[in-house]
Design a protein around this motif. Sequence first.
Motif, PDB file in Angstrom:
ATOM      1  N   SER A 100       3.250   1.168  -1.890  1.00 57.84           N
ATOM      2  CA  SER A 100       1.956   0.509  -1.771  1.00 57.84           C
ATOM      3  C   SER A 100       1.465   0.012  -3.124  1.00 57.84           C
ATOM      4  CB  SER A 100       0.940   1.473  -1.159  1.00 57.84           C
ATOM      5  OG  SER A 100      -0.347   0.924  -1.199  1.00 57.84           O
ATOM      6  N   LYS A 101       1.579   0.859  -4.145  1.00 54.47           N
ATOM      7  CA  LYS A 101       1.155   0.462  -5.495  1.00 54.47           C
ATOM      8  C   LYS A 101       2.023  -0.661  -6.041  1.00 54.47           C
ATOM      9  CE  LYS A 101      -1.147   4.662  -6.683  1.00 54.47           C
ATOM     10  NZ  LYS A 101      -1.789   5.338  -7.765  1.00 54.47           N
ATOM     11  N   ALA A 102       3.316  -0.611  -5.762  1.00 55.46           N
ATOM     12  CA  ALA A 102       4.215  -1.679  -6.206  1.00 55.46           C
ATOM     13  C   ALA A 102       3.863  -2.991  -5.520  1.00 55.46           C
ATOM     14  CB  ALA A 102       5.669  -1.296  -5.925  1.00 55.46           C
ATOM     15  N   CYS A 103       3.503  -2.910  -4.250  1.00 51.16           N
ATOM     16  CA  CYS A 103       3.104  -4.119  -3.507  1.00 51.16           C
ATOM     17  C   CYS A 103       1.810  -4.693  -4.090  1.00 51.16           C
ATOM     18  CB  CYS A 103       2.945  -3.776  -2.033  1.00 51.16           C
ATOM     19  SG  CYS A 103       2.555  -5.194  -0.997  1.00 51.16           S
ATOM     20  N   GLN A 104       0.846  -3.830  -4.402  1.00 54.63           N
ATOM     21  CA  GLN A 104      -0.406  -4.285  -4.991  1.00 54.63           C
ATOM     22  C   GLN A 104      -0.163  -4.938  -6.360  1.00 54.63           C
ATOM     23  OE1 GLN A 104      -2.800  -0.778  -5.167  1.00 54.63           O
ATOM     24  NE2 GLN A 104      -3.401  -0.866  -3.000  1.00 54.63           N
ATOM     25  N   ALA A 105       0.687  -4.322  -7.158  1.00 54.30           N
ATOM     26  CA  ALA A 105       1.000  -4.878  -8.476  1.00 54.30           C
ATOM     27  C   ALA A 105       1.691  -6.225  -8.343  1.00 54.30           C
ATOM     28  CB  ALA A 105       1.883  -3.902  -9.253  1.00 54.30           C
ATOM     29  N   SER A 106       2.585  -6.340  -7.380  1.00 49.72           N
ATOM     30  CA  SER A 106       3.285  -7.602  -7.157  1.00 49.72           C
ATOM     31  C   SER A 106       2.312  -8.705  -6.755  1.00 49.72           C
ATOM     32  CB  SER A 106       4.350  -7.407  -6.083  1.00 49.72           C
ATOM     33  OG  SER A 106       4.969  -8.622  -5.783  1.00 49.72           O
ATOM     34  N   LYS A 107       1.377  -8.379  -5.869  1.00 54.31           N
ATOM     35  CA  LYS A 107       0.377  -9.368  -5.455  1.00 54.31           C
ATOM     36  C   LYS A 107      -0.499  -9.782  -6.625  1.00 54.31           C
ATOM     37  CE  LYS A 107       0.087  -7.967  -0.623  1.00 54.31           C
ATOM     38  NZ  LYS A 107      -0.722  -7.308   0.414  1.00 54.31           N
ATOM     39  N   PHE A 108      -0.901  -8.804  -7.446  1.00 54.37           N
ATOM     40  CA  PHE A 108      -1.740  -9.107  -8.604  1.00 54.37           C
ATOM     41  C   PHE A 108      -1.004 -10.031  -9.568  1.00 54.37           C
ATOM     42  CE2 PHE A 108      -3.261  -8.275 -12.894  1.00 54.37           C
ATOM     43  CZ  PHE A 108      -4.628  -8.478 -12.739  1.00 54.37           C
ATOM     44  N   LEU A 109       0.268  -9.728  -9.823  1.00 58.57           N
ATOM     45  CA  LEU A 109       1.057 -10.554 -10.748  1.00 58.57           C
ATOM     46  C   LEU A 109       1.275 -11.955 -10.205  1.00 58.57           C
ATOM     47  CD1 LEU A 109       3.707  -8.107 -12.185  1.00 58.57           C
ATOM     48  CD2 LEU A 109       1.858  -9.221 -13.405  1.00 58.57           C
ATOM     49  N   SER A 110       1.522 -12.067  -8.907  1.00 57.84           N
ATOM     50  CA  SER A 110       1.747 -13.397  -8.350  1.00 57.84           C
ATOM     51  C   SER A 110       0.471 -14.225  -8.384  1.00 57.84           C
ATOM     52  CB  SER A 110       2.275 -13.298  -6.917  1.00 57.84           C
ATOM     53  OG  SER A 110       1.300 -12.738  -6.059  1.00 57.84           O
ATOM     54  N   LYS A 111      -0.671 -13.571  -8.328  1.00 53.63           N
ATOM     55  CA  LYS A 111      -1.942 -14.281  -8.350  1.00 53.63           C
ATOM     56  C   LYS A 111      -2.386 -14.619  -9.771  1.00 53.63           C
ATOM     57  CE  LYS A 111      -6.356 -13.931  -6.001  1.00 53.63           C
ATOM     58  NZ  LYS A 111      -7.235 -13.064  -5.233  1.00 53.63           N
ATOM     59  N   HIS A 112      -2.228 -13.665 -10.707  1.00 52.50           N
ATOM     60  CA  HIS A 112      -2.772 -13.831 -12.047  1.00 52.50           C
ATOM     61  C   HIS A 112      -1.706 -14.027 -13.130  1.00 52.50           C
ATOM     62  CE1 HIS A 112      -6.707 -12.719 -10.555  1.00 52.50           C
ATOM     63  NE2 HIS A 112      -6.171 -11.640  -9.977  1.00 52.50           N
TER      64      HIS A 112
END
Length: 122
Positions: free
Chosen positions: A10-22
């Motif tokens: 879950s944390k890896a997924c959140q980090a991936s989404k954050f990186l793809s956005k920012h």
Amino acid sequence: MALKLQQLQSKACQASKFLSKHGTPYYKQLLEQNKQYIQEPPTVEKCNELSKQLFYTRLASIPGRYESFWKELDYVKNLSRKWKDLNVEDAGIATLFGLECFAWYCAGEIVGRGFTFTGYYV
């Protein structure tokens, strides 16, 4: 164990989404702020030349660092001879020097073991 794995995913997924956005705007901003350090043309040959310059520049700085090390060591030896006249500033400098030597010793031990930490059980 399965719960920890799900939390990690879950944390890896959140980090991936954050990186793809920012990630892209941050990358562009970082390059813009540091454009004075970017070499043109950005080729493999230029990178090889810069890495060789860095290596030989560091190699050339060894005698100066070696000399300053011995000066620091002589300063500490001199302080130990007249320890009764020691003030707080000199004691702090001597303590920092000792801590630095100890830190280099610890780092050398860790490197010597192949970057493994022993004695810790997780």
